[in-house]
Scaffold this motif. Structure first.
Motif, PDB file in Angstrom:
ATOM      1  N   GLU A 179       0.952  -1.544   0.243  1.00 19.36           N
ATOM      2  CA  GLU A 179      -0.037  -0.311   0.195  1.00 19.36           C
ATOM      3  C   GLU A 179       0.996   1.583  -0.324  1.00 19.36           C
ATOM      4  O   GLU A 179       0.157   2.041  -0.923  1.00 19.36           O
ATOM      5  CB  GLU A 179      -0.670  -0.181   1.074  1.00 19.36           C
ATOM      6  CG  GLU A 179      -1.611  -0.792   0.963  1.00 19.36           C
ATOM      7  CD  GLU A 179      -2.776  -0.753   1.819  1.00 19.36           C
ATOM      8  OE1 GLU A 179      -4.372  -0.958   1.956  1.00 19.36           O
ATOM      9  OE2 GLU A 179      -2.506  -0.964   3.937  1.00 19.36           O
ATOM     10  N   PHE A 194      -8.210   8.281  -1.110  1.00 21.23           N
ATOM     11  CA  PHE A 194      -7.855   6.981  -1.562  1.00 21.23           C
ATOM     12  C   PHE A 194      -8.602   5.758   0.007  1.00 21.23           C
ATOM     13  O   PHE A 194      -9.234   4.900  -0.771  1.00 21.23           O
ATOM     14  CB  PHE A 194      -6.280   6.189  -1.036  1.00 21.23           C
ATOM     15  CG  PHE A 194      -6.144   5.090  -1.693  1.00 21.23           C
ATOM     16  CD1 PHE A 194      -6.016   5.038  -3.172  1.00 21.23           C
ATOM     17  CD2 PHE A 194      -6.017   3.860  -0.892  1.00 21.23           C
ATOM     18  CE1 PHE A 194      -5.526   2.936  -3.232  1.00 21.23           C
ATOM     19  CE2 PHE A 194      -5.336   2.347  -1.605  1.00 21.23           C
ATOM     20  CZ  PHE A 194      -5.382   2.559  -2.728  1.00 21.23           C
ATOM     21  N   ARG A 195      -8.480   6.430   0.808  1.00 23.11           N
ATOM     22  CA  ARG A 195      -9.619   5.018   1.868  1.00 23.11           C
ATOM     23  C   ARG A 195     -10.919   5.430   1.593  1.00 23.11           C
ATOM     24  O   ARG A 195     -12.096   4.098   1.766  1.00 23.11           O
ATOM     25  CB  ARG A 195      -9.298   5.598   3.112  1.00 23.11           C
ATOM     26  CG  ARG A 195      -7.776   4.884   3.926  1.00 23.11           C
ATOM     27  CD  ARG A 195      -7.996   3.910   3.501  1.00 23.11           C
ATOM     28  NE  ARG A 195      -6.414   2.857   4.704  1.00 23.11           N
ATOM     29  CZ  ARG A 195      -5.778   1.843   3.714  1.00 23.11           C
ATOM     30  NH1 ARG A 195      -6.573   1.252   2.687  1.00 23.11           N
ATOM     31  NH2 ARG A 195      -5.080   1.578   4.185  1.00 23.11           N
ATOM     32  N   ASN A 226     -13.673  -1.276  -1.654  1.00 25.35           N
ATOM     33  CA  ASN A 226     -12.166  -2.163  -1.360  1.00 25.35           C
ATOM     34  C   ASN A 226     -11.485  -2.436  -2.314  1.00 25.35           C
ATOM     35  O   ASN A 226     -10.260  -2.641  -2.094  1.00 25.35           O
ATOM     36  CB  ASN A 226     -12.766  -3.154   0.031  1.00 25.35           C
ATOM     37  CG  ASN A 226     -13.023  -2.114   1.257  1.00 25.35           C
ATOM     38  OD1 ASN A 226     -11.931  -1.966   1.605  1.00 25.35           O
ATOM     39  ND2 ASN A 226     -13.427  -3.056   1.592  1.00 25.35           N
ATOM     40  N   GLN A 246      -9.742   0.243  -4.524  1.00 26.41           N
ATOM     41  CA  GLN A 246      -8.026   0.709  -3.431  1.00 26.41           C
ATOM     42  C   GLN A 246      -7.261  -1.071  -4.232  1.00 26.41           C
ATOM     43  O   GLN A 246      -6.156  -0.921  -4.582  1.00 26.41           O
ATOM     44  CB  GLN A 246      -8.631  -0.218  -2.126  1.00 26.41           C
ATOM     45  CG  GLN A 246      -8.732   1.530  -1.501  1.00 26.41           C
ATOM     46  CD  GLN A 246      -9.138   1.538  -0.192  1.00 26.41           C
ATOM     47  OE1 GLN A 246      -8.098   1.272   0.412  1.00 26.41           O
ATOM     48  NE2 GLN A 246     -10.328   2.071   0.411  1.00 26.41           N
ATOM     49  N   TRP A 271      -6.096  -0.853  -7.526  1.00 29.84           N
ATOM     50  CA  TRP A 271      -5.538  -0.055  -7.386  1.00 29.84           C
ATOM     51  C   TRP A 271      -3.427  -0.812  -7.390  1.00 29.84           C
ATOM     52  O   TRP A 271      -2.453  -0.577  -8.014  1.00 29.84           O
ATOM     53  CB  TRP A 271      -4.895   1.053  -6.862  1.00 29.84           C
ATOM     54  CG  TRP A 271      -3.533   3.121  -7.439  1.00 29.84           C
ATOM     55  CD1 TRP A 271      -2.228   2.673  -5.632  1.00 29.84           C
ATOM     56  CD2 TRP A 271      -3.627   2.975  -8.536  1.00 29.84           C
ATOM     57  NE1 TRP A 271      -1.651   3.555  -6.712  1.00 29.84           N
ATOM     58  CE2 TRP A 271      -1.920   3.466  -8.056  1.00 29.84           C
ATOM     59  CE3 TRP A 271      -3.792   3.172  -9.581  1.00 29.84           C
ATOM     60  CZ2 TRP A 271      -1.575   4.831  -8.756  1.00 29.84           C
ATOM     61  CZ3 TRP A 271      -3.567   3.921 -10.212  1.00 29.84           C
ATOM     62  CH2 TRP A 271      -1.786   4.156  -9.734  1.00 29.84           C
TER      63      TRP A 271
END
Length: 453
Positions: free
Chosen positions: A315, A341-342, A346, A349, A352
């Motif tokens: 991450e 981003f958060r 999910n 994320q 990516w």
């Protein structure tokens, strides 16, 4: 007899018309140089004539496309002149030259390039031999005329094959025949009794420093350099010349916004550029070295991202890659980036993170182009949170669409997915307003556009 006269006169009229257009272009550039630089820029008639090819180039950069230029001047011309001016300031290297170099940066809410780092770049330029320096001046102007009708015509005659649509690829393809295509390259080869090899170094294929800085592609961004170092065909002085070319390219990257001095080569841009050079020096010593992971971790550290609890090493690399793509540098931006981003699902994320991990390997696809310009214009139009929310998933979808097209044999692996049209500020506004934007890719040139509902 009348028919014979007709066939003799028509080519002469066409040639005369072309000469008139060329003279108009040269005069317009001369006037622009005089108004913008006065006597501060040293430029020859042959350099202006070479640069005049850009006047009828139908292609323009989308970078900072909201900014407009005086009527009649192609966007690439002030960028090229800014690069020439920056080179001359760095070669001279005085305190007054430093002040002139950072002049456009004084009104920015960013740290200007420090004099220490200006001196470091000046030492690089001043350490070059005469032919290398002259090659850099010529390359600064030649890089502005790619894809112009004149360059295309001369390249087609010299190479006899289909030419790329991407400007950097065009330069790389034409580098071997640079002395046959570009008058400035021919003049330098004649002056130094050389074969023009230095143009193959500055225009090295698949080796784009800004792509490396923004982490746009995979490990294949470094393949040509790795192979050159491994075989011994590329020496340290070649690496330094290549780096000097790209450093100057970056210096004038936004020369169409502010031509007199460097608007773009700020302290933060230097940090990214210099960090890549540090990794490349390691690569030159050890061609098996992977320069991407340490660069991404360093980019994340500038934003203090590793200090946040709960982030895995993958991450951190993924956020470092996003920071590189979006040109983020500060801890405050790091906090905003992590929050944005958060807020993604999910699934997004993970997509990516998985994409960035794939970039650590050598892949078969060509590096996508102009994606950072999409993010840059989105940040100007909106803010960081919406840019991550809207642009990042769209970018991943675009990459997925391109991959599917390649698997289906519709898009060649060597054809870069290009965001040049989408990066235009008008297209970015449309992208941000669309709930579920979809993409279509032209298999002839790799250009991505928004699919109409």
């Amino acid at each position: 007899m009348k028919i014979l006269v007709k066939y003799l006169v028509l080519p002469l009229l066409i040639l005369l018309s072309l000469n008139i257009q060329a003279n108009e272009a040269v005069n317009l550039i001369r006037e622009y140089v005089l108004i913008t630089y006065g006597k501060a820029l040293n430029i020859t008639s042959s350099q202006i004539e070479q640069l005049s090819w850009a006047m009828d180039n139908p292609n323009i950069t989308p970078e900072m496309s909201a900014d407009r230029l005086p009527s009649g001047i192609h966007r690439e011309i002030p960028r090229a002149l800014s690069r020439l001016y920056s080179l001359q300031l760095l070669r001279s290297g005085t305190e007054a030259d430093y002040d002139a170099f950072i002049l456009p940066q004084k009104d920015l809410d960013l740290a200007a390039l420090s004099q220490k780092h200006f001196n470091q770049l000046s030492d690089l330029i001043r350490g070059l031999d005469a032919e290398s320096y002259d090659t850099l001046e010529a390359a600064a102007l030649i890089s502005a005329v790619t894809l112009s009708p004149t360059a295309r015509g001369r390249a087609s005659m010299a190479l006899g094959k289909k030419l790329p649509e991407d400007s950097s690829q065009f330069l790389a393809v034409t580098a071997e025949k640079a002395t046959s295509i570009y008058p400035l390259a021919k003049a330098i080869a004649k002056k130094y009794h050389s074969d023009g090899r230095k143009f193959t170094i500055v225009f090295l294929p698949g080796s784009h420093l800004r792509h490396m800085m923004y982490n746009e592609g995979s490990l294949n961004m470094y393949t040509t350099l790795k192979e050159g170092f491994r075989s011994g065909q590329l020496k340290r002085e070649d690496l330094n010349l290549w780096y000097a070319y790209w450093m100057d390219n970056i210096a004038g990257f936004r020369g169409h916004v502010s031509a007199k001095g460097s608007l773009y080569l700020t302290e933060n841009t230097f940090r990214s550029m210099n960090q890549i050079k540090i990794e490349l020096d390691k690569l030159q010593e050890n061609p098996d070295f992977n320069p991407i992971p340490p660069y991404l971790v360093e980019r994340a550290q500038w934003l203090k991202l590793p200090e946040y609890k709960g982030l895995s090493s993958k991450e951190i690399q993924a956020l470092g890659a996003l920071a590189a793509m979006m040109r983020l540098f500060t801890p405050e931006e790091g906090s905003q980036l992590l929050k944005a981003f958060r807020k993604l699902s999910n699934e997004q994320q993970k997509r990516w993170v998985s994409h960035v991990q794939s970039q650590l390997q050598t892949t078969s696809y060509a590096t996508p182009t102009y994606a950072p310009a999409v993010f840059a214009n989105a940040l100007i139009i909106s803010d960081l949170a919406e840019t991550v929310e809207k642009v990042l998933p769209f970018y991943l979808n675009a990459l997925e669409t391109a991959e599917q097209a390649r698997k289906a044999g519709e898009l060649p692996e060597t054809m870069p997915l290009s965001f040049r049209i989408l990066a235009n500020d008008k297209q970015v506004r449309a992208l941000l307003k669309t709930t579920r934007p979809r993409i279509q890719i032209d298999p002839k040139n790799g250009l991505a556009t928004l699919k109409q509902p």
